[in-house]
Design a protein around this motif. Sequence first.
Motif, PDB file in Angstrom:
ATOM      1  N   LEU A  11       0.834  -1.207   0.000  1.00 17.55           N
ATOM      2  CA  LEU A  11       0.000   0.000   0.000  1.00 17.55           C
ATOM      3  C   LEU A  11       0.866   1.253   0.000  1.00 17.55           C
ATOM      4  N   ALA A  12       1.898   1.227   0.812  1.00 14.00           N
ATOM      5  CA  ALA A  12       2.805   2.383   0.863  1.00 14.00           C
ATOM      6  C   ALA A  12       3.481   2.586  -0.488  1.00 14.00           C
ATOM      7  N   TYR A  13       3.853   1.473  -1.101  1.00 18.21           N
ATOM      8  CA  TYR A  13       4.497   1.520  -2.409  1.00 18.21           C
ATOM      9  C   TYR A  13       3.545   2.086  -3.456  1.00 18.21           C
ATOM     10  N   LEU A  14       2.290   1.624  -3.379  1.00 21.75           N
ATOM     11  CA  LEU A  14       1.256   2.100  -4.293  1.00 21.75           C
ATOM     12  C   LEU A  14       1.089   3.610  -4.164  1.00 21.75           C
ATOM     13  N   ALA A  16       3.256   5.777  -3.203  1.00 18.74           N
ATOM     14  CA  ALA A  16       4.410   6.460  -3.799  1.00 18.74           C
ATOM     15  C   ALA A  16       4.271   6.493  -5.317  1.00 18.74           C
ATOM     16  N   LEU A  17       3.784   5.398  -5.889  1.00 13.75           N
ATOM     17  CA  LEU A  17       3.650   5.345  -7.349  1.00 13.75           C
ATOM     18  C   LEU A  17       2.555   6.278  -7.843  1.00 13.75           C
ATOM     19  N   VAL A  18       1.483   6.415  -7.055  1.00 13.49           N
ATOM     20  CA  VAL A  18       0.436   7.366  -7.426  1.00 13.49           C
ATOM     21  C   VAL A  18       1.034   8.767  -7.495  1.00 13.49           C
ATOM     22  N   ALA A  19       1.812   9.121  -6.489  1.00 14.15           N
ATOM     23  CA  ALA A  19       2.435  10.444  -6.457  1.00 14.15           C
ATOM     24  C   ALA A  19       3.377  10.615  -7.642  1.00 14.15           C
ATOM     25  N   SER A  96       9.731  -9.431  -6.733  1.00 11.36           N
ATOM     26  CA  SER A  96       9.941  -9.491  -8.178  1.00 11.36           C
ATOM     27  C   SER A  96       9.722  -8.122  -8.831  1.00 11.36           C
ATOM     28  N   PRO A  97      10.542  -7.758  -9.819  1.00 12.92           N
ATOM     29  CA  PRO A  97      10.329  -6.503 -10.548  1.00 12.92           C
ATOM     30  C   PRO A  97       8.980  -6.465 -11.257  1.00 12.92           C
ATOM     31  N   VAL A  98       8.402  -7.633 -11.500  1.00 13.20           N
ATOM     32  CA  VAL A  98       7.089  -7.657 -12.156  1.00 13.20           C
ATOM     33  C   VAL A  98       6.061  -6.968 -11.259  1.00 13.20           C
ATOM     34  N   LEU A  99       6.234  -7.097  -9.958  1.00 16.89           N
ATOM     35  CA  LEU A  99       5.301  -6.465  -9.017  1.00 16.89           C
ATOM     36  C   LEU A  99       5.361  -4.943  -9.115  1.00 16.89           C
ATOM     37  N   ASP A 100       6.537  -4.416  -9.458  1.00 13.38           N
ATOM     38  CA  ASP A 100       6.644  -2.976  -9.690  1.00 13.38           C
ATOM     39  C   ASP A 100       5.620  -2.537 -10.718  1.00 13.38           C
ATOM     40  N   GLN A 105       0.648  -0.090 -12.602  1.00 13.31           N
ATOM     41  CA  GLN A 105      -0.608  -0.095 -13.351  1.00 13.31           C
ATOM     42  C   GLN A 105      -1.801   0.187 -12.440  1.00 13.31           C
ATOM     43  N   LEU A 106      -1.767  -0.371 -11.239  1.00 19.65           N
ATOM     44  CA  LEU A 106      -2.855  -0.092 -10.288  1.00 19.65           C
ATOM     45  C   LEU A 106      -2.859   1.387  -9.904  1.00 19.65           C
TER      46      LEU A 106
END
Lengths: 257, 256
Positions: A11-14, A16-19, A96-100, A105-106
């Motif tokens: 969730l925290a990663y998500l 950061a990616l939204v930002a 895995s980098p795939v999770l990045d 995408q989410l």
Amino acid sequence: MVRWILSQKFLAYLEALVAQNLAYRGELLFFVLAQSLPLLFLALWVEGGPRPDADYARYYFFAWLAGFFRPTGVAYNLGYEINTGRLSPLLLRPFSPVLDHLADQLALLLVYLPLAMPVAALFPALFPGFLGGLSVARLPGYALYLALGFCFHFALGWLFGALAFFLERSEGLLEAYYGLLYFFGGMTLPLDALPPGLVRWLGWTPLPYLVYHPAALAAGWERQAGYGVLAGWTLLTGALAALAWRRGLARYSAMGA
Amino acid sequence: MRYLRLFFTFFQAAMAARMEYRANFLAALAVVLLESAGMLFGLFLFYRNGYDLGGWRWQEALLVMAAARFLDGFFTSWLSPNLQKISERVQQGTLDFVLLKPVDSQFWVSVEQFTVWGLPSLLVGGLLLAYAAPAAGANPFYFLAGVVLGAVLFYALAFLMATTTIWFVKLYNVVNFLGAVLWNAQYPISAFDRPFRLFMTYVLPVYFMTTVPAEVALGRKGPGFLALLALLAGVFFLLSRAFWRFALRSYGSASS
């Protein structure tokens, strides 16, 4: 992997990616503009099609909305990381980098959807009778299609991205796939306009379940459910992608790996 | 002259890198043929229902589609890879290397890349033209002149949009947007709703890229319209140069 997705860290990663995605505003603007293809075909069919305008408006509205749930760029980004060796440091992390790319995408989905709202608000204004034919009861079926479609396109992006381990470039093929999706998926023309024999044959491919069936279902044109075929293709594509990914990693020899 | 030589050097390098992948090319050919068949069928559907896209006969509408295929080939082979590369260069700061070269930077970033993916589209465009031009009684020379001018106009517009990557930094979606624009350009403009027609004439001049070449070739518009198209393409081309230079002033390079 699944546990990691469900964890607080994800969730925290998500977040950061939204930002991060919000920072590239030009990219967002052009993404929304690039989704306009079904809308322009709506303009075409309203002029020349046999159905009432509001029917087409509903169909193309849901066809258009489905586009936001279609991950794009996974293959390009993964291929880029593989070709340039940027993958190497990413492999050192405990996931895995795939999770990045899944998280990315989410995050993009969360960013794009609010941008789609103003455009969505235009539909009832432009097409009187648009709201009349809508039914909340049909939305869960539509949502299930979109969720499966999201998984399918993500798996497809993963597969084509992983092909970069073996080929130099493969995204051209993926672009060609999108060309097929536009036509045989129902983005440009409702599939009931095609000859029935061809449509039956297409029913074995994933294409019609990505745009036509979800949109036709939500618009109230038909009640056919073809989740099984799409789920099957998603599993197959995902399995192939996982296989190509593992084989690829084994022969990957970029700097530091 | 030097620029012509440079263009061929880029072209050769890109071809050498790509032609090794013949399987890719064959796959692209097969898919483009399938895609074109889909486009033709989509067009045919309107005619089967007795709707003529606002007064265009079938052969005449095919001319518009031929123009769109030519533009699509040009876009896929040259424009799209180069525009993506500009964004990549801005992101990584490698645009510096281009700016330091004693060559016009817009020229460099416009022709550096090339892929074979668009060639099948050019082939299909040629086939459509070979069939439709005699069948519709169109002048192929006017048509090709119109398509070339349309391509210049399309390039200028695409480059104008891609130039904003200097400020936006990441701008790969421009390419997706332009692809969507081309999909619409395959139909005569009169087929669309009025608001879209106005939009596609005055806001995003798609009308001039595919419909106008067909109209001039069919004699619906005088050859003077080609001059208008040339003027429009020229103005947009100069605009794209001016805008590129203006944008470069805002480019915060990696090294300075």
